[in-house]
Design a protein around this motif. Structure first.
Motif, PDB file in Angstrom:
ATOM      1  N   HIS A  25       0.839  -1.202   0.000  1.00  0.00           N
ATOM      2  CA  HIS A  25       0.000   0.000   0.000  1.00  0.00           C
ATOM      3  C   HIS A  25       0.873   1.251   0.000  1.00  0.00           C
ATOM      4  O   HIS A  25       0.634   2.198  -0.766  1.00  0.00           O
ATOM      5  N   ALA A  26       1.877   1.271   0.855  1.00  0.00           N
ATOM      6  CA  ALA A  26       2.740   2.444   0.977  1.00  0.00           C
ATOM      7  C   ALA A  26       3.498   2.705  -0.318  1.00  0.00           C
ATOM      8  O   ALA A  26       3.641   3.857  -0.746  1.00  0.00           O
ATOM      9  N   ALA A  27       3.995   1.640  -0.960  1.00  0.00           N
ATOM     10  CA  ALA A  27       4.741   1.804  -2.212  1.00  0.00           C
ATOM     11  C   ALA A  27       3.861   2.395  -3.304  1.00  0.00           C
ATOM     12  O   ALA A  27       4.270   3.297  -4.035  1.00  0.00           O
ATOM     13  N   LEU A  28       2.633   1.887  -3.426  1.00  0.00           N
ATOM     14  CA  LEU A  28       1.714   2.406  -4.435  1.00  0.00           C
ATOM     15  C   LEU A  28       1.293   3.830  -4.121  1.00  0.00           C
ATOM     16  O   LEU A  28       1.194   4.677  -5.020  1.00  0.00           O
ATOM     17  N   ALA A  29       1.038   4.113  -2.847  1.00  0.00           N
ATOM     18  CA  ALA A  29       0.630   5.461  -2.447  1.00  0.00           C
ATOM     19  C   ALA A  29       1.728   6.471  -2.765  1.00  0.00           C
ATOM     20  O   ALA A  29       1.434   7.611  -3.172  1.00  0.00           O
ATOM     21  N   GLN A  30       2.988   6.075  -2.586  1.00  0.00           N
ATOM     22  CA  GLN A  30       4.089   6.987  -2.879  1.00  0.00           C
ATOM     23  C   GLN A  30       4.144   7.320  -4.368  1.00  0.00           C
ATOM     24  O   GLN A  30       4.339   8.485  -4.742  1.00  0.00           O
ATOM     25  N   VAL A  31       3.969   6.308  -5.220  1.00  0.00           N
ATOM     26  CA  VAL A  31       3.960   6.558  -6.668  1.00  0.00           C
ATOM     27  C   VAL A  31       2.837   7.514  -7.028  1.00  0.00           C
ATOM     28  O   VAL A  31       3.020   8.468  -7.800  1.00  0.00           O
ATOM     29  N   GLU A  32       1.652   7.277  -6.457  1.00  0.00           N
ATOM     30  CA  GLU A  32       0.501   8.149  -6.738  1.00  0.00           C
ATOM     31  C   GLU A  32       0.779   9.580  -6.301  1.00  0.00           C
ATOM     32  O   GLU A  32       0.481  10.544  -7.027  1.00  0.00           O
ATOM     33  N   PHE A  33       1.372   9.751  -5.105  1.00  0.00           N
ATOM     34  CA  PHE A  33       1.677  11.095  -4.601  1.00  0.00           C
ATOM     35  C   PHE A  33       2.688  11.793  -5.501  1.00  0.00           C
ATOM     36  O   PHE A  33       2.541  12.987  -5.820  1.00  0.00           O
ATOM     37  N   GLU A  34       3.701  11.057  -5.923  1.00  0.00           N
ATOM     38  CA  GLU A  34       4.713  11.653  -6.805  1.00  0.00           C
ATOM     39  C   GLU A  34       4.123  12.028  -8.153  1.00  0.00           C
ATOM     40  O   GLU A  34       4.487  13.070  -8.733  1.00  0.00           O
ATOM     41  N   LEU A  35       3.207  11.215  -8.655  1.00  0.00           N
ATOM     42  CA  LEU A  35       2.540  11.533  -9.912  1.00  0.00           C
ATOM     43  C   LEU A  35       1.704  12.803  -9.764  1.00  0.00           C
ATOM     44  O   LEU A  35       1.784  13.709 -10.607  1.00  0.00           O
ATOM     45  N   ARG A  36       0.914  12.866  -8.706  1.00  0.00           N
ATOM     46  CA  ARG A  36       0.091  14.064  -8.480  1.00  0.00           C
ATOM     47  C   ARG A  36       0.961  15.314  -8.310  1.00  0.00           C
ATOM     48  O   ARG A  36       0.630  16.390  -8.822  1.00  0.00           O
ATOM     49  N   THR A  37       2.057  15.177  -7.577  1.00  0.00           N
ATOM     50  CA  THR A  37       2.924  16.332  -7.335  1.00  0.00           C
ATOM     51  C   THR A  37       3.560  16.817  -8.631  1.00  0.00           C
ATOM     52  O   THR A  37       3.681  18.025  -8.868  1.00  0.00           O
ATOM     53  N   THR A  38       3.953  15.888  -9.491  1.00  0.00           N
ATOM     54  CA  THR A  38       4.479  16.268 -10.801  1.00  0.00           C
ATOM     55  C   THR A  38       3.428  17.033 -11.601  1.00  0.00           C
ATOM     56  O   THR A  38       3.731  18.071 -12.217  1.00  0.00           O
ATOM     57  N   MET A  39       2.198  16.522 -11.593  1.00  0.00           N
ATOM     58  CA  MET A  39       1.123  17.184 -12.320  1.00  0.00           C
ATOM     59  C   MET A  39       0.871  18.577 -11.769  1.00  0.00           C
ATOM     60  O   MET A  39       0.665  19.540 -12.524  1.00  0.00           O
ATOM     61  N   PHE A  40       0.921  18.711 -10.452  1.00  0.00           N
ATOM     62  CA  PHE A  40       0.768  20.034  -9.825  1.00  0.00           C
ATOM     63  C   PHE A  40       1.905  20.963 -10.253  1.00  0.00           C
ATOM     64  O   PHE A  40       1.691  22.148 -10.548  1.00  0.00           O
TER      65      PHE A  40
END
Length: 356
Positions: free
Chosen positions: A320-335
């Protein structure tokens, strides 16, 4: 295995003769099996920062679709494993967490379950993942060794999959002790499967990449999607090197540790070849910034394999933590570039190739 995953051996008992799926998992965790001297090519690109993104970070949406199936993220757990009790437990964990987080899920080769009914339950992932896209998987070369449309349907039925991917792993088969190396006339057999199967059929590499010319041949044969699985991540000639007792093959594997086409190059070429084909960018992706890059280069989904294997073996919480980190990094890049959704990310002009 050392370090972070040292407490996970109970999930991976010693493999009996022929249980190479467990061997593959163990080697991917224990040994240095990454490509040497070649990268994914994603490091050659960067995003130009947008200091005024005019976007609410909390409102950024990762929702998209793949071949008409809605998904909550443009992210894929790539085909990894299955075919034994131990690796079946990994598949179950991957399916549970993928469903909860909205990732698409690819399973490892279903060949073992097609051939041996008692292994089928190690691939029964649909009961754990009722809504996300699930991709069944078979080696394309098996079409030259007795498999046909019926075996492909069986693979789809066992997994409850929405689609089937046929993997191309020529170099792996050459270095594998029990490898099947007759790839002659394979394109026409792939075409027959595309015509006869009731679900979308795709083709993927396993870490050496699919170029634009090969993609066009596959598209003309009726393939619905392509996973480029480019170089820069796991090298399966390196994996098989550790399994082989053949002195020549073990030594020769070193010469191919840097073989393949970088992932970034593959994604760009395949998307140029077709604007309509479903396209998965995988091969050496390390984080959510890499996902952003392959999506901006034209991929519909970004795939992760070996980087998730350790967390998947360790615990559901680690995965869960590994996937959540990828999602957060993706969102932050988009931001950081002012892209409020995946469509805007794909249309961005802020991904540029480094000058040096």
């Amino acid at each position: 295995m050392d370090g972070k995953f040292a407490g996970t051996r109970s999930l991976l008992p010693e493999a009996p003769t022929g249980e190479r799926k467990i061997e593959h998992v163990r080697l991917c965790l224990d040994e240095e099996v990454g490509s040497v001297g070649i990268t994914s090519g994603l490091e050659k690109y960067h995003f130009r920062h947008n200091a005024l993104p005019e976007t609410d970070f909390d409102a950024i949406s990762l929702e998209t679709s793949f071949l008409g199936i809605a998904v909550r993220t443009p992210l894929l757990i790539s085909s990894m494993t299955g075919g034994s009790k131990a690796t079946g437990a990994i598949n179950e964990r991957l399916a549970v967490v993928a469903e909860e987080r909205g990732w698409a899920l690819g399973v490892g080769s279903v060949r073992a379950a097609v051939e041996r009914e008692e292994l089928a339950d190690t691939f029964h992932v649909r009961k754990y993942a009722p809504t996300i896209p699930v991709i069944a998987n078979l080696g394309a070369v098996q079409l030259n060794y007795g498999f046909g449309a019926e075996e492909c349907r069986r693979a789809v039925d066992i997994t409850g999959a929405d689609m089937l991917v046929l993997h191309l792993n020529g170099l792996q088969e050459v270095f594998q002790p029990e490898g099947n190396t007759d790839f002659s006339g394979l394109l026409s057999r792939i075409e027959q499967v595309c015509q006869q199967l009731h679900v979308p059929v795709g083709v993927k590499e396993v870490g050496w990449g699919i170029d634009g010319e090969t993609a066009l041949r596959l598209l003309r044969a009726g393939v619905d999607f392509i996973d480029v699985a480019g170089a820069g991540g796991t090298s399966w000639s390196q994996v098989e090197k550790f399994r082989s007792k053949d002195v020549i093959r073990r030594a020769a594997a070193e010469a191919f540790a840097g073989w393949g086409i970088p992932t970034a190059e593959c994604v760009a070429e395949v998307r140029k070849a077709s604007r309509q084909v479903g396209l998965i960018g995988s091969g050496g992706l390390k984080n959510g910034v890499d996902a952003s890059k392959v999506l901006a280069l034209g991929a519909d989904l970004a795939g992760y394999g070996r980087s998730l294997l350790g967390p998947a073996v360790e615990s559901e919480e680690s995965l869960h933590a590994a996937l959540a980190q990828v999602e957060f990094e993706l969102r932050t890049t988009m931001f950081g570039i002012g892209a409020g959704n995946i469509a805007a990310l794909r249309e961005t002009t802020r991904l540029v190739r480094n000058m040096l």
